[in-house]
Design a protein around this motif. Structure first.
Motif, PDB file in Angstrom:
ATOM      1  N   ARG A 242       1.205  -8.397  -0.324  1.00 50.49           N
ATOM      2  CA  ARG A 242       1.589  -8.851   1.025  1.00 50.49           C
ATOM      3  C   ARG A 242       3.014  -9.387   1.061  1.00 50.49           C
ATOM      4  O   ARG A 242       3.745  -9.199   2.023  1.00 50.49           O
ATOM      5  CB  ARG A 242       0.598  -9.935   1.517  1.00 50.49           C
ATOM      6  CG  ARG A 242       0.893 -10.460   2.904  1.00 50.49           C
ATOM      7  CD  ARG A 242       0.727  -9.356   3.938  1.00 50.49           C
ATOM      8  NE  ARG A 242       1.170  -9.750   5.272  1.00 50.49           N
ATOM      9  CZ  ARG A 242       2.409  -9.562   5.738  1.00 50.49           C
ATOM     10  NH1 ARG A 242       3.340  -9.019   4.969  1.00 50.49           N
ATOM     11  NH2 ARG A 242       2.714  -9.918   6.965  1.00 50.49           N
ATOM     12  N   ILE A 243       3.411 -10.079  -0.023  1.00 50.30           N
ATOM     13  CA  ILE A 243       4.787 -10.629   0.001  1.00 50.30           C
ATOM     14  C   ILE A 243       5.799  -9.615  -0.542  1.00 50.30           C
ATOM     15  O   ILE A 243       6.996  -9.908  -0.615  1.00 50.30           O
ATOM     16  CB  ILE A 243       4.896 -11.963  -0.784  1.00 50.30           C
ATOM     17  CG1 ILE A 243       4.673 -11.747  -2.297  1.00 50.30           C
ATOM     18  CG2 ILE A 243       3.948 -13.019  -0.238  1.00 50.30           C
ATOM     19  CD1 ILE A 243       5.193 -12.898  -3.134  1.00 50.30           C
ATOM     20  N   GLY A 244       5.321  -8.419  -0.954  1.00 51.25           N
ATOM     21  CA  GLY A 244       6.253  -7.396  -1.433  1.00 51.25           C
ATOM     22  C   GLY A 244       6.709  -7.613  -2.864  1.00 51.25           C
ATOM     23  O   GLY A 244       7.743  -7.100  -3.279  1.00 51.25           O
ATOM     24  N   LEU A 245       5.931  -8.374  -3.622  1.00 53.72           N
ATOM     25  CA  LEU A 245       6.250  -8.536  -5.052  1.00 53.72           C
ATOM     26  C   LEU A 245       5.895  -7.249  -5.796  1.00 53.72           C
ATOM     27  O   LEU A 245       6.619  -6.804  -6.682  1.00 53.72           O
ATOM     28  CB  LEU A 245       5.453  -9.734  -5.603  1.00 53.72           C
ATOM     29  CG  LEU A 245       5.408  -9.941  -7.100  1.00 53.72           C
ATOM     30  CD1 LEU A 245       6.800 -10.213  -7.655  1.00 53.72           C
ATOM     31  CD2 LEU A 245       4.495 -11.125  -7.444  1.00 53.72           C
ATOM     32  N   LEU A 246       4.742  -6.673  -5.443  1.00 50.68           N
ATOM     33  CA  LEU A 246       4.281  -5.422  -6.055  1.00 50.68           C
ATOM     34  C   LEU A 246       4.003  -4.434  -4.922  1.00 50.68           C
ATOM     35  O   LEU A 246       3.376  -4.805  -3.929  1.00 50.68           O
ATOM     36  CB  LEU A 246       2.995  -5.663  -6.866  1.00 50.68           C
ATOM     37  CG  LEU A 246       3.112  -6.676  -8.002  1.00 50.68           C
ATOM     38  CD1 LEU A 246       1.726  -7.009  -8.548  1.00 50.68           C
ATOM     39  CD2 LEU A 246       4.001  -6.158  -9.124  1.00 50.68           C
ATOM     40  N   HIS A 247       4.435  -3.199  -5.124  1.00 56.44           N
ATOM     41  CA  HIS A 247       4.240  -2.197  -4.065  1.00 56.44           C
ATOM     42  C   HIS A 247       3.207  -1.138  -4.465  1.00 56.44           C
ATOM     43  O   HIS A 247       3.071  -0.134  -3.793  1.00 56.44           O
ATOM     44  CB  HIS A 247       5.568  -1.504  -3.751  1.00 56.44           C
ATOM     45  CG  HIS A 247       6.617  -2.430  -3.198  1.00 56.44           C
ATOM     46  ND1 HIS A 247       6.517  -3.028  -1.957  1.00 56.44           N
ATOM     47  CD2 HIS A 247       7.778  -2.893  -3.724  1.00 56.44           C
ATOM     48  CE1 HIS A 247       7.583  -3.788  -1.741  1.00 56.44           C
ATOM     49  NE2 HIS A 247       8.357  -3.729  -2.804  1.00 56.44           N
ATOM     50  N   PHE A 248       2.523  -1.336  -5.580  1.00 54.60           N
ATOM     51  CA  PHE A 248       1.582  -0.319  -6.083  1.00 54.60           C
ATOM     52  C   PHE A 248       0.259  -0.397  -5.318  1.00 54.60           C
ATOM     53  O   PHE A 248      -0.116  -1.465  -4.840  1.00 54.60           O
ATOM     54  CB  PHE A 248       1.299  -0.553  -7.571  1.00 54.60           C
ATOM     55  CG  PHE A 248       2.546  -0.669  -8.385  1.00 54.60           C
ATOM     56  CD1 PHE A 248       3.236   0.465  -8.779  1.00 54.60           C
ATOM     57  CD2 PHE A 248       3.067  -1.908  -8.713  1.00 54.60           C
ATOM     58  CE1 PHE A 248       4.418   0.360  -9.495  1.00 54.60           C
ATOM     59  CE2 PHE A 248       4.250  -2.022  -9.426  1.00 54.60           C
ATOM     60  CZ  PHE A 248       4.922  -0.883  -9.818  1.00 54.60           C
ATOM     61  N   PRO A 249      -0.485   0.737  -5.262  1.00 58.74           N
ATOM     62  CA  PRO A 249      -1.821   0.663  -4.643  1.00 58.74           C
ATOM     63  C   PRO A 249      -2.666  -0.382  -5.380  1.00 58.74           C
ATOM     64  O   PRO A 249      -2.607  -0.476  -6.617  1.00 58.74           O
ATOM     65  CB  PRO A 249      -2.384   2.078  -4.861  1.00 58.74           C
ATOM     66  CG  PRO A 249      -1.184   2.949  -5.084  1.00 58.74           C
ATOM     67  CD  PRO A 249      -0.155   2.088  -5.741  1.00 58.74           C
ATOM     68  N   GLU A 250      -3.424  -1.137  -4.609  1.00 58.49           N
ATOM     69  CA  GLU A 250      -4.150  -2.278  -5.176  1.00 58.49           C
ATOM     70  C   GLU A 250      -5.044  -1.896  -6.352  1.00 58.49           C
ATOM     71  O   GLU A 250      -5.110  -2.604  -7.356  1.00 58.49           O
ATOM     72  CB  GLU A 250      -4.984  -2.940  -4.066  1.00 58.49           C
ATOM     73  CG  GLU A 250      -5.601  -4.240  -4.499  1.00 58.49           C
ATOM     74  CD  GLU A 250      -6.046  -5.107  -3.339  1.00 58.49           C
ATOM     75  OE1 GLU A 250      -5.652  -4.832  -2.182  1.00 58.49           O
ATOM     76  OE2 GLU A 250      -6.787  -6.061  -3.603  1.00 58.49           O
ATOM     77  N   GLU A 251      -5.735  -0.746  -6.231  1.00 56.36           N
ATOM     78  CA  GLU A 251      -6.703  -0.381  -7.272  1.00 56.36           C
ATOM     79  C   GLU A 251      -6.038   0.024  -8.582  1.00 56.36           C
ATOM     80  O   GLU A 251      -6.693   0.151  -9.604  1.00 56.36           O
ATOM     81  CB  GLU A 251      -7.650   0.723  -6.777  1.00 56.36           C
ATOM     82  CG  GLU A 251      -7.020   2.079  -6.525  1.00 56.36           C
ATOM     83  CD  GLU A 251      -6.230   2.174  -5.196  1.00 56.36           C
ATOM     84  OE1 GLU A 251      -6.128   1.163  -4.495  1.00 56.36           O
ATOM     85  OE2 GLU A 251      -5.711   3.270  -4.910  1.00 56.36           O
ATOM     86  N   ARG A 252      -4.708   0.186  -8.564  1.00 55.79           N
ATOM     87  CA  ARG A 252      -4.029   0.559  -9.819  1.00 55.79           C
ATOM     88  C   ARG A 252      -3.439  -0.655 -10.544  1.00 55.79           C
ATOM     89  O   ARG A 252      -2.852  -0.522 -11.598  1.00 55.79           O
ATOM     90  CB  ARG A 252      -2.914   1.566  -9.536  1.00 55.79           C
ATOM     91  CG  ARG A 252      -3.474   2.846  -8.969  1.00 55.79           C
ATOM     92  CD  ARG A 252      -2.454   3.943  -8.959  1.00 55.79           C
ATOM     93  NE  ARG A 252      -2.893   4.990  -8.048  1.00 55.79           N
ATOM     94  CZ  ARG A 252      -2.123   5.935  -7.560  1.00 55.79           C
ATOM     95  NH1 ARG A 252      -0.852   5.983  -7.909  1.00 55.79           N
ATOM     96  NH2 ARG A 252      -2.595   6.838  -6.753  1.00 55.79           N
ATOM     97  N   ILE A 253      -3.596  -1.819  -9.949  1.00 58.25           N
ATOM     98  CA  ILE A 253      -3.039  -3.033 -10.570  1.00 58.25           C
ATOM     99  C   ILE A 253      -4.171  -3.759 -11.296  1.00 58.25           C
ATOM    100  O   ILE A 253      -5.242  -3.972 -10.739  1.00 58.25           O
ATOM    101  CB  ILE A 253      -2.431  -3.967  -9.501  1.00 58.25           C
ATOM    102  CG1 ILE A 253      -1.370  -3.210  -8.695  1.00 58.25           C
ATOM    103  CG2 ILE A 253      -1.822  -5.192 -10.156  1.00 58.25           C
ATOM    104  CD1 ILE A 253      -0.858  -3.985  -7.483  1.00 58.25           C
TER     105      ILE A 253
END
Ligand code: FES
Length: 505
Positions: A438-449
């Motif tokens: 949400r804050i743009g720290l990570l832009h990866f799809p959630e399920e890949r993190i």
């Protein structure tokens, strides 16, 4: 009702006194227990066994654990609270790494070893039985160098004089010796000879530990003087330990990317990956690696210690009294305080949650400005965030996101091309991935993190258990790795400025 209850931890022989109703996650986190899914109750990685006392299972535990496990006293530390005196065994500390079950090459051998994750802020040490892989003791401590600066550059500048260098290395060696003695005594093994000690830390810690000059790390081009594996004896470090065991300090990868990320690559097996994967360590110094078995690029960003609570007006580490989570309910921010009771400050995961919630509620604008020029974002009195705190988070998250962008662009890749991203470090365990996105720290799809826990400690253990004669300098792996200096990358500054903004809803 008693105002304190006792929690005994086995096999550490430690008894703690806490307030009734204290979440077990808060208690065990301080003892180095990992919460691989961030305490969401999904992975079962935080299993404990109640060996004495009564800890009724919660509804969620009934859904996740089998009847046999429940009957055997198995619970999840992230899903339960202690209300009466109990004795617990932590499953992680019993993890058996026998040769036939090992996820990495090892030969069981007689003796004891110590693996140390030497972080800029926190030190974690584990005592291990080398014949079984059992963890016999765990200790965590603050890095005493923090008295000379929360961030690495301040410490490196302090170490620029011979008196400063002697002071800052002396503090470190003394604290580690103390930690080793405590762990040996608590486990009743102080009369036994240690086989070896392995230390994983960033490049500055590598040099401070080894007694190497740090001048080249403090100024451009910010490279280690000697990044190879360093081996010292305990005596050379001023440690009076039986048998004078060897102390091995894992090699650096360049710049401020040290043996901690090399250890992380070992733990996540990035050197064998057939598709693009990444490792992001959101510690005091943001360290990032992306790659495949062909080529790995790594970098470190001056993210600053905002994620660990420093440089934030009411920031603190993830300890009792810290706001560690903030949810949005009924149009309001709902903070959670570690250990319950009065809020004293806010730690990194709470900070990311609070700003993510503030963005959702329109209290924080995508530019980072507080709505209508409000002086602060109120959380739980007296804890709040100021405009300056939010700016600090923008700088930290902008540096990490821009570092990731630069590495991916060198592969000609975008966030969606990465198959898996491992979040390392304690903060990686606790941060809510939805908030990080949400804050743009990570832009990866959630399920890949995926939270990967303390990969630095895990890698140090892999090196500790490596068969005799194995190359602990990891030359073959290091030959695939290049360090990217962000300061000289032509696109970094522009991407960094873009990434300091928060995404629109
Ligand atoms: S189930 Fe507790 S940390 Fe994952």
């Amino acid at each position: 009702m008693a105002d304190k209850i006792k929690i005994a931890l086995q096999p550490l022989n430690v008894t703690l006194e806490v307030a009734p109703g204290t979440p077990l996650q808060d208690v065990l986190h301080a003892y180095g227990v990992e919460f691989p899914c961030g305490g969401q109750g999904r992975c079962r990685g935080c299993r404990i066994e109640v060996t004495q006392g009564n800890l009724p299972p919660t509804q969620q535990e009934r859904e996740i654990l089998s009847d046999t496990d429940l009957a055997a006293g198995i619970r999840l530390a992230c899903r339960n609270h202690a209300h009466t005196d109990i004795t617990l065994r932590v499953a992680q500390w019993d993890a058996v790494i026998l040769a036939e079950h090992a996820e990495f090459a090892m030969e069981p051998r007689e003796g004891l070893g110590i693996a140390i994750d030497l972080g800029t802020t926190t030190i974690v040490a584990q005592l291990l039985d080398l014949s079984t892989g059992h963890v016999l003791g765990v200790r965590t401590a603050s890095n005493p160098q923090a008295s000379h600066g929360a961030d690495l550059i301040t410490r490196l500048l302090f170490a620029d004089t011979s008196e400063g260098y002697a002071e800052i290395t002396g503090l470190l060696h003394k604290r580690l010796f103390q930690l080793i003695n405590e762990i040996l005594e608590a486990s009743g093994r102080e009369k036994e000879v240690l086989d070896s000690i392995v230390v994983a830390g960033n490049s500055a810690m590598h040099h401070f530990m080894s007694g190497l000059p740090t001048g080249t790390l403090a100024r451009a081009p910010f490279e280690p003087l000697d990044g190879d594996l360093q081996q010292r004896t305990a005596m050379e470090l001023g440690w009076n330990l039986l048998g004078n065991p060897p102390v091995r300090i894992l090699p650096c990868l360049g710049g401020l990317v040290g043996g901690d990320i090399l250890a992380g690559l070992l733990a996540t097996e990035m050197g064998d990956a057939s598709e693009l994967v990444g490792l992001v360590d959101l510690g005091t110094n943001g360290e990032i690696a992306f790659g495949t078995r062909e080529r790995i690029l790594c970098t470190s960003t001056a993210a600053g210690p905002a994620f660990e609570g420093a440089k934030i007006g009411m920031g603190m580490q993830a300890r009792r009294g810290a706001i560690s989570e903030v949810h949005v309910e009924a149009g309001r921010l709902l903070p959670h305080v570690l250990g319950g009771g009065r809020a004293r400050g806010i730690c990194g995961s709470g900070l990311v949650d609070a700003v993510a919630g503030g963005l959702d509620l329109g209290l924080v604008e995508p530019s980072g400005r507080l709505k209508d020029g409000a002086p602060r974002l109120e959380l739980l009195p007296p804890v709040h965030l100021t405009q300056a705190d939010i700016r600090e988070l923008q700088l930290a998250k902008g540096a990490i996101a821009a570092g990731i962008h630069v590495l991916l662009s060198r592969f000609g890749a975008k966030a969606g091309d990465v198959t898996r991203v491992y979040l390392a470090g304690a903060f990686g365990n606790y941060i809510r991935i939805a908030s990080a996105r949400r804050i743009g720290l990570l832009h990866f799809p959630e399920e890949r993190i995926q939270a990967a826990g303390n990969t630095s400690l895990m890698g140090a253990k892999i090196a500790l258990f490596a068969p005799k004669g194995a190359d602990l300098d990891y030359r073959a792996l290091r030959a695939k790795i290049s360090n990217v200096g962000l300061a000289t990358d032509p696109s970094f500054q522009e991407v960094f400025i873009q990434e300091t903004r928060f995404p629109e809803a």
